[in-house]
Design an enzyme around this catalytic site. Structure first.
Site, short mmCIF file in Angstrom:
data_model
loop_
_atom_site.label_atom_id
_atom_site.label_comp_id
_atom_site.label_asym_id
_atom_site.label_seq_id
_atom_site.Cartn_x
_atom_site.Cartn_y
_atom_site.Cartn_z
N LYS A 19 -8.98 26.32 36.74
CA LYS A 19 -9.07 27.39 35.72
C LYS A 19 -10.52 27.55 35.25
CE LYS A 19 -7.96 28.08 30.87
NZ LYS A 19 -7.13 29.28 30.90
N CYS A 649 11.13 42.25 25.12
CA CYS A 649 10.08 42.97 25.82
C CYS A 649 10.21 42.82 27.32
CB CYS A 649 8.71 42.54 25.34
SG CYS A 649 8.48 40.79 25.13
N HIS A 700 -0.47 46.28 25.57
CA HIS A 700 -1.27 45.52 26.54
C HIS A 700 -2.59 46.22 26.87
CE1 HIS A 700 2.90 44.23 27.06
NE2 HIS A 700 2.35 43.05 27.08
N1 GLN Z 1 7.04 38.50 17.11
C1 GLN Z 1 6.31 38.23 18.29
C2 GLN Z 1 4.92 38.85 18.20
O1 GLN Z 1 4.79 39.87 17.64
C3 GLN Z 1 7.01 38.76 19.51
C4 GLN Z 1 6.28 38.43 20.78
C5 GLN Z 1 7.00 38.74 22.06
O2 GLN Z 1 7.89 39.57 22.11
N2 GLN Z 1 6.67 38.09 23.14
O3 GLN Z 1 3.96 38.33 18.69
ZN ZN Z 2 7.55 41.67 22.96
#
Ligand code: GLN
Ligand code: ZN
Length: 760
Positions: A19, A649, A700
């Site tokens: 890394k 997600c 993102h």
């Molecule tokens: N509550 C978390 C955040 O906002 C959710 C993160 C996720 O869904 N991976 O960071």
């Molecule tokens: Zn998320």
């Protein structure tokens, strides 16, 4: 004498040397030659470690600058045209451009997609496949590394990902066609590689076809026979490897494929051994994958040897011993672990120790009674014994609480339609309420405070004060933006699972137990060692403090039981569902305490529900039943006026929508922005009854989303879901972004909600 071997070793280095070198190279701080040299050193070191651990055959081909699937794409010359039609596949910068979009040399282009490797947390670079694509041998890296290992004196077994698995995991781009049309050409290249390996004097090659444990269409199953027929006769022997599950219905076909050996995963598919033994042709080698490559627990060597006795008697030298799968998925070396106490250390085995276990098992089966073997066996016996009795693992109070879960514990009192009325009259939110998913930017300063606190250089009082200041600031900014439901921002959380694990009983943490997630990214999953319980409230003080700073609603923020489970190393002595129920009860207490502290809206994140799905569809219902039940248990201790949110997600809901609905969260926020609200189709068709916040922009990307665009998306959403049930929010947490971006984006988002309220 049973041969001991392995399908792969972690490539990152015991101290994440790979890394560090990669990242330095990308930044221009390390030259190409120095990077290549670091790779050579790591390979040599890893081969030596495995040999010292007693393995007879050392894997080559498990090293990768980024990802092993990507190595194969380069081997086949499968470089998408946007990276330049004359790209040199032997050039490490071509590889890095495909993986990350850019490299110190060569023009940048959109990086290739990345996705999870089966049900692991490792991500591979997805091959891009086109109609009539042709392949040609374009990188001989595996051949070079094999020569390197032979010259260094190792007895090697080169390891490749099979042509069918490579194709199956590839994604069709452009005109739709059957990926199997490309198989002939791909096999041709594999054939050339095998010939070159055979020229080096290699005796055995391992070819991984883990797709054999999936639900494969018949034509893919049928393709195996002809594929391996064509790969035969290169003057070397093929060990066909399957892992991550059992073969099930296809055992007869698979054992009869035209190869010299078969590796099976006897950890995940323990019950397949007898069926395989009864069918295995008498010339074939069987490699028994008996040491779990996916977890950190020390193997029960005595029990494994007992289970292999019959196989050993029937097969003699034709029985090989190995980890269940590549050790890529386990941390490198337990000896590098400084923070675990001696007892915990005596229970675990990382990659180096797993190689020792494999060779010990092979030794015991061959009647090796050396003192080294006996000492290893004794240590394994001791671990089994102490683990079976330790109060760190077994907590009768937790067990009886789980046993006492009753019918109504996973039910809210009123059905959603009636709860919604109670909640609406209490919360008094506008149409299209705006909110965020939980985290706000984790600034350099926040991370510094946390680091100092962990090192003991900052007092608890000073740390709490620093975090409270962050919370105040975050609340102020949200108020200024005009958001309706606020969050405290999660400044105090290093990671959404570790944060909870650290406060729960039944968890252990390593200081150096890194596992590669993708490229140079590594994760250090917590280990669920025993029965899980919550000694004290975990988030209540922060949430109460945040609520005290505002007259708007503050949303409490928790990670759900399934996600905590999926992102940790699980126990091996109980089913996953057992730990999940225990986590659910611990979180239920937290939810109730948040309610008591005056928090009216509580979000329980479950981003990992989908990735916890078993590889075979027949096992989905059982998993989803307990996963959904755990969520409901966590969520159902509160009054009907308290609104429960969840967040997910991932981008596929169709096939599990009934289970998502069964979770019965009052509000679900989901990632949708990149697919033009298509994801809502599943919710529309199912007539999903509760409220939904479809993410209106992709967190993102650093780009600030335009109001027009987000408004368009919300209008589309309102065609599918009644406007009264829609929320407006980003598609995930904002912790990786900077404040200026976040404020600009949210300001546009709030404006969209305001306009929609006026228009609709
Ligand atoms: N509550 C978390 C955040 O906002 C959710 C993160 C996720 O869904 N991976 O960071
Ligand atoms: Zn998320």
């Amino acid at each position: 004498m049973a041969i001991s071997h392995s399908g792969g070793f972690p490539r990152i280095g015991a101290n994440r040397e790979l890394k560090k070198a990669q990242e330095a190279y990308w930044k221009g701080e390390l030259g190409k030659e120095a990077l290549l040299e670091e790779g050579r050193c790591l390979r040599l070191q890893h081969w030596a470690q495995q040999k010292a651990a007693g393995l007879d055959l050392i894997p080559v081909g498990d090293f990768a600058w980024y990802d092993q699937m990507l190595n194969h794409s380069l081997m086949l010359g499968a470089v998408p045209a946007r990276f330049g039609t004359d790209s040199d596949c032997e050039d490490i910068d071509t590889l890095f451009r495909m993986a990350r979009g850019r490299a110190p040399s060569g023009s940048p282009a959109a990086a290739c997609e990345m996705t999870k490797w089966f049900d692991t947390n490792y991500h591979y670079i997805v091959p891009e496949l086109h109609k009539n694509q042709s392949f040609k041998l374009s990188s001989s890296e595996i051949v070079r590394e094999t020569r390197e290992a032979i010259e260094a004196g190792f007895k090697v077994k080169p390891t490749l990902i099979g042509p069918l698995t490579w194709l199956w995991l590839g994604k069709v781009k452009g005109e739709v066609f059957d990926r199997l049309d490309l198989l002939d050409d791909v096999i041709e290249v594999y054939g050339q590689v095998l010939s070159q390996l055979s020229d080096l004097g290699v005796e055995w090659v391992q070819i991984d076809e883990p797709i054999l444990v999936l639900d494969l269409p018949a034509e893919w199953h049928q393709a195996f026979e002809s594929t391996y027929n064509r790969l035969q006769g290169k003057n070397l022997k093929i060990l066909l490897a399957t892992y991550f599950g059992g073969l099930n219905g296809t055992t007869t076909t698979v054992v009869n494929l035209p190869v010299e050996g078969l590796h099976v995963d006897l950890v995940r598919g323990a019950d397949q051994l007898t069926g395989i033994l009864d069918r295995l042709p008498s010339y074939k080698v069987l490699s028994a994958g008996v040491v779990n490559g996916r977890n950190v627990w020390k193997a029960d060597i005595r029990s494994i040897v007992g289970k292999l006795r019959e196989a050993s008697e029937r097969l003699g030298d034709r029985l090989w011993i190995a980890p269940s799968c590549s050790l890529l998925h386990s941390p490198v070396d337990l000896e590098c672990e400084a923070s675990l106490d001696e007892e915990l250390k005596s229970w675990f085995a990382f990659a180096v120790q797993k190689c020792q276990e494999v060779s010990t098992i092979a030794g015991l089966l061959s009647g090796d009674l050396s003192s080294e073997v006996s000492a290893f066996l004794a240590a394994s016996d001791r671990a089994v014994e102490t683990r079976s009795q330790s109060s760190r693992i077994h907590n009768p109070a937790v067990q009886s609480r789980v046993a006492g879960i009753s019918e109504g514990d996973d039910q809210r009192h009123l059905p959603y339609s009636e709860r919604a009325i109670v909640q609406a009259s209490r919360l008094k939110l506008p149409l299209f309420p705006t909110t965020t998913i939980g985290s706000f930017p984790q600034t350099v300063d926040i991370r510094k405070q946390r680091r100092l606190f962990k090192k003991g250089e900052l007092s608890e009082a000073a740390y709490v004060e620093a975090m409270q200041k962050e919370i105040r600031d975050t609340v102020n900014r949200q108020e200024a933006l005009g958001l309706d439901v606020l969050v405290h921002g999660e400044a105090e959380r290093n990671d959404m699972v570790e944060y909870f694990g650290e406060q729960l009983n039944g968890f252990a943490f390593t200081s150096n137990g890194w596992v590669q997630s993708y490229g140079s990214r590594c994760v250090k999953p917590p280990i669920i060692i025993g029965d899980v319980s919550r000694p004290d409230p975990m988030t209540v003080n922060w949430s109460r403090y945040a609520q005290d700073q505002t007259s708007k609603w503050m949303k409490g923020m928790l990670t759900g039981p399934v996600t905590i489970l999926c992102w940790s190393f699980p126990r091996e002595d109980v089913d996953r569902s057992v730990s999940c129920m225990q986590l659910a009860l611990a979180l239920r207490d937290e939810v109730v305490d948040l309610e008591k502290a005056g928090i009216g809206i509580i979000q329980i994140d479950e981003p990992a529900i989908r990735e916890g799905l078993p590889l075979r569809q027949e096992n989905w219902p059982a998993y989803l039943d307990w996963a959904v039940k755990s969520f409901r248990i966590a969520a159902s201790g509160v009054r009907d006026e308290t609104q429960i949110h969840t967040h997910m997600c991932y981008s596929e809901f169709n096939d599990i929508i009934e289970y998502i609905a069964a979770m019965d969260a009052d509000v679900i926020t989901i990632e949708t922005s990149r697919s033009d609200m298509e994801l809502l189709d599943a919710f529309e068709q199912f007539e999903y009854p509760n409220e939904i916040g479809p993410g209106v922009y992709d967190i993102h990307s650093p780009n600030v989303p335009e109001s027009m665009w987000m408004k368009q998306l919300m209008k589309k959403a309102a065609e599918k879901i009644p406007a009264q049930r829609l929320w407006v929010n980003p598609d995930c947490g904002l912790k990786t972004r900077d404040w200026p971006e976040v404020e600009a984006a949210l300001s546009n988002m709030v404006q969209v909600a305001t306009e929609l309220r006026e228009e609709l």
